[in-house]
Design an enzyme around this catalytic site. Structure first.
Site, PDB file in Angstrom:
ATOM      1  N   HIS A   1      -8.754   3.729   2.922  1.00 31.02           N
ATOM      2  CA  HIS A   1      -9.171   4.373   4.167  1.00 31.02           C
ATOM      3  C   HIS A   1     -10.687   4.375   4.382  1.00 31.02           C
ATOM      4  O   HIS A   1     -11.153   4.558   5.498  1.00 31.02           O
ATOM      5  CB  HIS A   1      -8.707   5.836   4.173  1.00 31.02           C
ATOM      6  CG  HIS A   1      -7.226   5.997   4.288  1.00 31.02           C
ATOM      7  ND1 HIS A   1      -6.354   5.482   3.360  1.00 31.02           N
ATOM      8  CD2 HIS A   1      -6.473   6.633   5.207  1.00 31.02           C
ATOM      9  CE1 HIS A   1      -5.112   5.798   3.720  1.00 31.02           C
ATOM     10  NE2 HIS A   1      -5.162   6.486   4.826  1.00 31.02           N
TER      11      HIS A   1
ATOM     12  N   TYR B   1      -0.416   8.676  -2.683  1.00 35.58           N
ATOM     13  CA  TYR B   1      -0.245   8.412  -4.114  1.00 35.58           C
ATOM     14  C   TYR B   1      -1.430   8.990  -4.907  1.00 35.58           C
ATOM     15  O   TYR B   1      -1.331   9.212  -6.091  1.00 35.58           O
ATOM     16  CB  TYR B   1      -0.229   6.905  -4.375  1.00 35.58           C
ATOM     17  CG  TYR B   1       1.059   6.172  -4.064  1.00 35.58           C
ATOM     18  CD1 TYR B   1       2.062   6.722  -3.269  1.00 35.58           C
ATOM     19  CD2 TYR B   1       1.257   4.889  -4.570  1.00 35.58           C
ATOM     20  CE1 TYR B   1       3.222   6.002  -2.992  1.00 35.58           C
ATOM     21  CE2 TYR B   1       2.411   4.172  -4.304  1.00 35.58           C
ATOM     22  CZ  TYR B   1       3.386   4.729  -3.512  1.00 35.58           C
ATOM     23  OH  TYR B   1       4.531   4.007  -3.247  1.00 35.58           O
ATOM     24  N   GLY B   2      -2.547   9.169  -4.215  1.00 35.05           N
ATOM     25  CA  GLY B   2      -3.796   9.519  -4.893  1.00 35.05           C
ATOM     26  C   GLY B   2      -3.821  10.859  -5.591  1.00 35.05           C
ATOM     27  O   GLY B   2      -4.735  11.155  -6.364  1.00 35.05           O
TER      28      GLY B   2
ATOM     29  N   CYS C   1      -3.703  -1.057  -2.301  1.00 36.43           N
ATOM     30  CA  CYS C   1      -3.941   0.339  -2.663  1.00 36.43           C
ATOM     31  C   CYS C   1      -4.774   0.420  -3.941  1.00 36.43           C
ATOM     32  O   CYS C   1      -4.381  -0.117  -4.986  1.00 36.43           O
ATOM     33  CB  CYS C   1      -2.588   1.023  -2.865  1.00 36.43           C
ATOM     34  SG  CYS C   1      -2.710   2.756  -3.269  1.00 36.43           S
ATOM     35  N   ASN C   2      -5.896   1.111  -3.856  1.00 42.46           N
ATOM     36  CA  ASN C   2      -6.748   1.267  -5.038  1.00 42.46           C
ATOM     37  C   ASN C   2      -6.055   2.083  -6.117  1.00 42.46           C
ATOM     38  O   ASN C   2      -6.160   1.793  -7.301  1.00 42.46           O
ATOM     39  CB  ASN C   2      -8.048   1.960  -4.651  1.00 42.46           C
ATOM     40  CG  ASN C   2      -9.012   1.028  -3.950  1.00 42.46           C
ATOM     41  OD1 ASN C   2      -9.898   0.466  -4.573  1.00 42.46           O
ATOM     42  ND2 ASN C   2      -8.824   0.825  -2.660  1.00 42.46           N
TER      43      ASN C   2
ATOM     44  N   CYS D   1     -10.983   3.112  -1.877  1.00 40.92           N
ATOM     45  CA  CYS D   1      -9.772   3.652  -1.255  1.00 40.92           C
ATOM     46  C   CYS D   1      -9.602   2.920   0.074  1.00 40.92           C
ATOM     47  O   CYS D   1     -10.594   2.665   0.771  1.00 40.92           O
ATOM     48  CB  CYS D   1      -9.938   5.159  -1.033  1.00 40.92           C
ATOM     49  SG  CYS D   1      -8.598   5.881  -0.078  1.00 40.92           S
TER      50      CYS D   1
ATOM     51  N   ASP E   1       0.853  -1.190   0.000  1.00 36.29           N
ATOM     52  CA  ASP E   1       0.000   0.000   0.000  1.00 36.29           C
ATOM     53  C   ASP E   1       0.890   1.241   0.000  1.00 36.29           C
ATOM     54  O   ASP E   1       2.070   1.177   0.344  1.00 36.29           O
ATOM     55  CB  ASP E   1      -0.933   0.019   1.214  1.00 36.29           C
ATOM     56  CG  ASP E   1      -1.872   1.220   1.182  1.00 36.29           C
ATOM     57  OD1 ASP E   1      -2.490   1.447   0.115  1.00 36.29           O
ATOM     58  OD2 ASP E   1      -1.958   1.960   2.171  1.00 36.29           O
ATOM     59  N   SER E   2       0.287   2.358  -0.367  1.00 38.17           N
ATOM     60  CA  SER E   2       1.020   3.625  -0.345  1.00 38.17           C
ATOM     61  C   SER E   2       1.352   4.058   1.085  1.00 38.17           C
ATOM     62  O   SER E   2       2.209   4.901   1.298  1.00 38.17           O
ATOM     63  CB  SER E   2       0.185   4.708  -1.035  1.00 38.17           C
ATOM     64  OG  SER E   2      -1.084   4.784  -0.417  1.00 38.17           O
TER      65      SER E   2
ATOM     66  N   GLU F   1      -7.018   9.545   8.767  1.00 39.50           N
ATOM     67  CA  GLU F   1      -5.715   9.456   9.451  1.00 39.50           C
ATOM     68  C   GLU F   1      -5.703  10.286  10.736  1.00 39.50           C
ATOM     69  O   GLU F   1      -4.920  10.038  11.638  1.00 39.50           O
ATOM     70  CB  GLU F   1      -4.578   9.835   8.500  1.00 39.50           C
ATOM     71  CG  GLU F   1      -4.468   8.780   7.409  1.00 39.50           C
ATOM     72  CD  GLU F   1      -3.117   8.635   6.760  1.00 39.50           C
ATOM     73  OE1 GLU F   1      -2.176   9.333   7.163  1.00 39.50           O
ATOM     74  OE2 GLU F   1      -3.021   7.816   5.826  1.00 39.50           O
TER      75      GLU F   1
END
Ligand code: DGL
Length: 247
Positions: free
Chosen positions: A182, A39-40, A70-71, A180, A7-8, A150
């Site tokens: 999160h 990354y998004g 990670c999407n 995503c 994942d990022s 976060e």
């Protein structure tokens, strides 16, 4: 099987949570690129470069499979990762599309796709869902949810204001793709905002469904070996893992 999860940053732990719940693997090696998250908001070239570096990192371990939690990476760099890797690489976008298609019998169902700017701009979910026969689609980049989660904000004023900001023109969907890492953490708030009956597609559950179908994973592992790596502040990632995964 020994599996690598990429994942990022920390978000991919939501996917690890699903893997642990289903006890699919003997060993899970997690790598979060915490030094370079998010990354998004990056472009494809950069996302691909970082993703290939992650494949290189995983070459230090003899992996049977890499799961891209990670999407954003799944949407932009899966093919490149497959080319660079000596083991299979699977991503959450394809799994999410198939999970949606399996869950929704009515092709006229309204599906709302949420994700980072890069994921939404890639149209990866839309292309996949259209191939499965769905056409009643809405897509919205909702990147602000990433820092909000976060900050451990999962409900309340800030989130409500952000919902109002993003969803002004969105009609209540039959299903919401949490595109995503999160977003599963705000799934309850999303359902309260739209409708408790909206079906939520969670990347972690979708990848489990995909794995169980595509790979013959018969064994179950109650106490898998877990290792966590991060490109920055690995201790902080390990602490979040303890909290989110209850380990
Ligand atoms: N992991 C990313 C995703 O699922 C979200 C965080 C980021 O932008 O890197 O798209």
């Amino acid at each position: 099987m020994r599996v690598g999860v990429f994942d990022s940053g920390i978000g991919g732990l939501t996917v690890v949570k699903s893997l642990l719940e289903h006890q699919l693997f003997a060993e899970i090696i997690y790598f979060g690129d915490t030094a370079r998250v998010p990354y998004g908001i990056k472009d494809k070239t950069t996302i691909v470069r970082y993703a290939i570096e992650a494949v290189e990192f995983f070459k230090n371990f003899e992996l049977d499979l890499i799961i891209v939690a990670c999407n954003t990476v799944s949407a932009h760099a899966l093919e490149e990762m497959k080319e660079a890797s000596s083991c299979p690489v699977i991503g959450v976008v394809e799994a999410g599309v198939l999970a949606t298609a399996n869950a929704l019998k009515n092709k006229n169902s309204n599906v709302l796709i949420l994700g980072t700017k890069a994921t939404i701009n890639s149209k990866a979910y839309e292309i996949g869902l259209k191939t499965e026969g769905f056409y009643n689609l809405q897509a919205k980049a909702t990147g602000l949810f990433v820092p909000i989660v976060e900050e451990e904000i999962y409900e309340g004023e800030v989130l409500e204001a952000t919902f109002k900001h993003y969803f002004k023109t969105i009609t209540a969907p039959d299903a919401i793709i949490l595109g995503c890492t999160h977003f599963p953490l705000i799934s309850e708030a999303l359902q309260n905002y739209f409708s408790k009956t909206s079906l939520l597609i969670h990347s972690g559950d979708a990848i489990v469904e995909y794995l169980e179908k595509e790979f013959e994973l018969k064994n179950r592992y109650k106490n898998p070996k877990l290792e966590f790596f991060a490109s920055e502040s690995p201790d902080s990632l390990k602490n979040i893992a303890k909290k989110w995964l209850d380990i």
